[in-house]
Design a protein around this motif. Sequence first.
Motif, short mmCIF file in Angstrom:
data_model
loop_
_atom_site.label_atom_id
_atom_site.label_comp_id
_atom_site.label_asym_id
_atom_site.label_seq_id
_atom_site.Cartn_x
_atom_site.Cartn_y
_atom_site.Cartn_z
N GLY A 299 0.82 -1.21 0.00
CA GLY A 299 0.00 0.00 0.00
C GLY A 299 0.86 1.26 0.00
O GLY A 299 0.53 2.25 -0.67
N SER A 300 1.96 1.25 0.74
CA SER A 300 2.84 2.42 0.75
C SER A 300 3.50 2.63 -0.61
O SER A 300 3.72 3.76 -1.03
N LEU A 301 3.79 1.54 -1.31
CA LEU A 301 4.37 1.66 -2.65
C LEU A 301 3.36 2.21 -3.65
O LEU A 301 3.73 2.94 -4.58
N ALA A 302 2.08 1.87 -3.47
CA ALA A 302 1.05 2.42 -4.35
C ALA A 302 1.00 3.94 -4.25
O ALA A 302 0.81 4.64 -5.25
N ARG A 303 1.21 4.46 -3.04
CA ARG A 303 1.21 5.91 -2.85
C ARG A 303 2.53 6.56 -3.29
O ARG A 303 2.54 7.65 -3.85
N SER A 304 3.64 5.87 -3.01
CA SER A 304 4.95 6.48 -3.24
C SER A 304 5.43 6.35 -4.68
O SER A 304 6.10 7.25 -5.21
N PHE A 305 5.11 5.23 -5.33
CA PHE A 305 5.57 5.00 -6.70
C PHE A 305 4.42 4.50 -7.57
O PHE A 305 4.43 3.36 -8.05
N PRO A 306 3.39 5.31 -7.76
CA PRO A 306 2.22 4.88 -8.54
C PRO A 306 2.59 4.51 -9.97
O PRO A 306 3.29 5.27 -10.65
N GLY A 307 2.16 3.33 -10.38
CA GLY A 307 2.41 2.88 -11.75
C GLY A 307 3.83 2.46 -12.01
O GLY A 307 4.16 2.10 -13.14
N LYS A 308 4.70 2.47 -11.00
CA LYS A 308 6.12 2.20 -11.22
C LYS A 308 6.63 1.01 -10.39
O LYS A 308 7.83 0.88 -10.18
N THR A 309 5.71 0.18 -9.91
CA THR A 309 6.10 -0.95 -9.06
C THR A 309 5.66 -2.27 -9.70
O THR A 309 4.59 -2.34 -10.31
N LEU A 310 6.49 -3.30 -9.54
CA LEU A 310 6.12 -4.66 -9.91
C LEU A 310 5.94 -5.45 -8.61
O LEU A 310 6.87 -5.62 -7.84
N GLY A 311 4.70 -5.89 -8.35
CA GLY A 311 4.41 -6.67 -7.15
C GLY A 311 4.36 -8.15 -7.48
O GLY A 311 3.76 -8.54 -8.49
N VAL A 312 4.98 -8.96 -6.64
CA VAL A 312 5.02 -10.41 -6.85
C VAL A 312 4.53 -11.10 -5.57
O VAL A 312 5.08 -10.86 -4.49
N ILE A 313 3.50 -11.94 -5.69
CA ILE A 313 2.97 -12.67 -4.54
C ILE A 313 3.32 -14.14 -4.69
O ILE A 313 2.95 -14.79 -5.67
N LEU A 314 4.04 -14.65 -3.69
CA LEU A 314 4.45 -16.05 -3.69
C LEU A 314 3.63 -16.86 -2.70
O LEU A 314 2.75 -16.34 -2.03
N THR A 315 3.93 -18.12 -2.59
CA THR A 315 3.24 -19.08 -1.73
C THR A 315 2.98 -18.55 -0.32
O THR A 315 3.80 -17.82 0.24
N GLY A 316 1.85 -18.94 0.26
CA GLY A 316 1.53 -18.52 1.62
C GLY A 316 0.06 -18.70 1.91
O GLY A 316 -0.79 -18.57 1.02
N MET A 317 -0.27 -19.00 3.18
CA MET A 317 -1.67 -19.14 3.57
C MET A 317 -2.28 -17.77 3.82
O MET A 317 -1.57 -16.80 4.09
N GLY A 318 -3.60 -17.69 3.73
CA GLY A 318 -4.29 -16.43 3.96
C GLY A 318 -4.38 -15.59 2.70
O GLY A 318 -4.27 -16.09 1.59
N ALA A 319 -4.56 -14.30 2.88
CA ALA A 319 -4.77 -13.40 1.74
C ALA A 319 -3.96 -12.12 1.87
O ALA A 319 -4.26 -11.14 1.20
N ASP A 320 -2.94 -12.10 2.73
CA ASP A 320 -2.12 -10.91 2.86
C ASP A 320 -1.51 -10.56 1.50
O ASP A 320 -1.02 -11.43 0.79
N GLY A 321 -1.56 -9.29 1.15
CA GLY A 321 -1.04 -8.82 -0.13
C GLY A 321 -2.13 -8.48 -1.13
O GLY A 321 -1.90 -7.69 -2.05
N LYS A 322 -3.32 -9.06 -0.95
CA LYS A 322 -4.39 -8.83 -1.94
C LYS A 322 -4.78 -7.36 -2.01
O LYS A 322 -4.86 -6.79 -3.10
#
Length: 376
Positions: A299-322
Amino acid sequence: MTVSVLVVDDSGFFRKRLTEILNASDNIKVVGVATNGREGVEMAAKLRPDVITMDYEMPVMDGITAVREIMKHRPTPVLMFSSLTYEGARVTLDALEAGAVDFLPKNFEEIARDSSQLQKILRERILDVARSSPGARLPPVAPAPVSPASVQRPTVAREPIAPGRQQPARPGESESPKTPARRTAARSFSVVAIGTSTGGPIALQRVLTGLPAGFPAPLVLVQHMPASFTPAFADRLNKLCQIEVRQAEEGDLLRPGLALLAPGGKQMMIENRGGQGRIRILPGDERLNYRPCADVTFGSLARSFPGKTLGVILTGMGADGKEGCRMMKDTGSLIWAQDEKTSVIYGMPMAVTKAGLTDEILALGDIGTRLVEAVV
């Protein structure tokens, strides 16, 4: 269906309490106990349990050797018990490399005083680990809802492999499942952000060891892990990788070829000061389940570097990161997710994928290569 468990530990007290706690659950049954690693290997072959809990320090055969033997002859999900020390972290990472799925702190005091919260966590973790088996009989983990409000307004006051080589696939893992036709065009990113949980230590190692020393973007890493574990984990990654990896500290500057790991028990945010990314380390917000939390960092990256970030979600239980990925996606940033087949627990990647946020879905063995291709 009932999940069958084999308990391997040289402490008679721990075996007894663990058996009592697990057998109190309607859908878990302890089918055997072993007093050392050698007995554990033999009983695993005989009883064929759904999950094995494993201690490390035992006579005759230690836990890591036992895990290797079990994975060689009959791969079974293993939950390790570890001490919350630097040495405990090192041993735990060795166990995860040997094939263990997850770990829990071994706290005799809490076990002895019958902590209801500890019992709840232990039972839930056993069921989650059981789901990691290729032949698991349990339904997939449903993504837990995350409050966007809590994400957008956190309390503000921050067997080892040679560098550059890929680790062999785990038993049953496919290196290159079908990848969606849509592929990210090469472009410049201000930062690459990676979030993960269960299975993440090995997944991050696989990805980061594939990056060259001159990787052209900074990286920030969020791994659900206790505070006493993250320094040892960062040190291990740094020794294995060609890029530099270290635990993030307040005021660190983002730079190409440097990966900063969020410290356990706290939250990591990124600020943009005149185009330069700077790390903020904040106290762990008790309102959030995860410390560190991928939603907070993303969320902080969305504010600080809008349109300039590549997010990668790897293995893990739950939904953190969504929710963090949703915020980044809304600004024009790109999102990748690990595929189901190569995920130890397909919770976090599934949540992002089902929300329609992913630009690419990739097998674990392909992510490092794609980063080199896509980030310029």
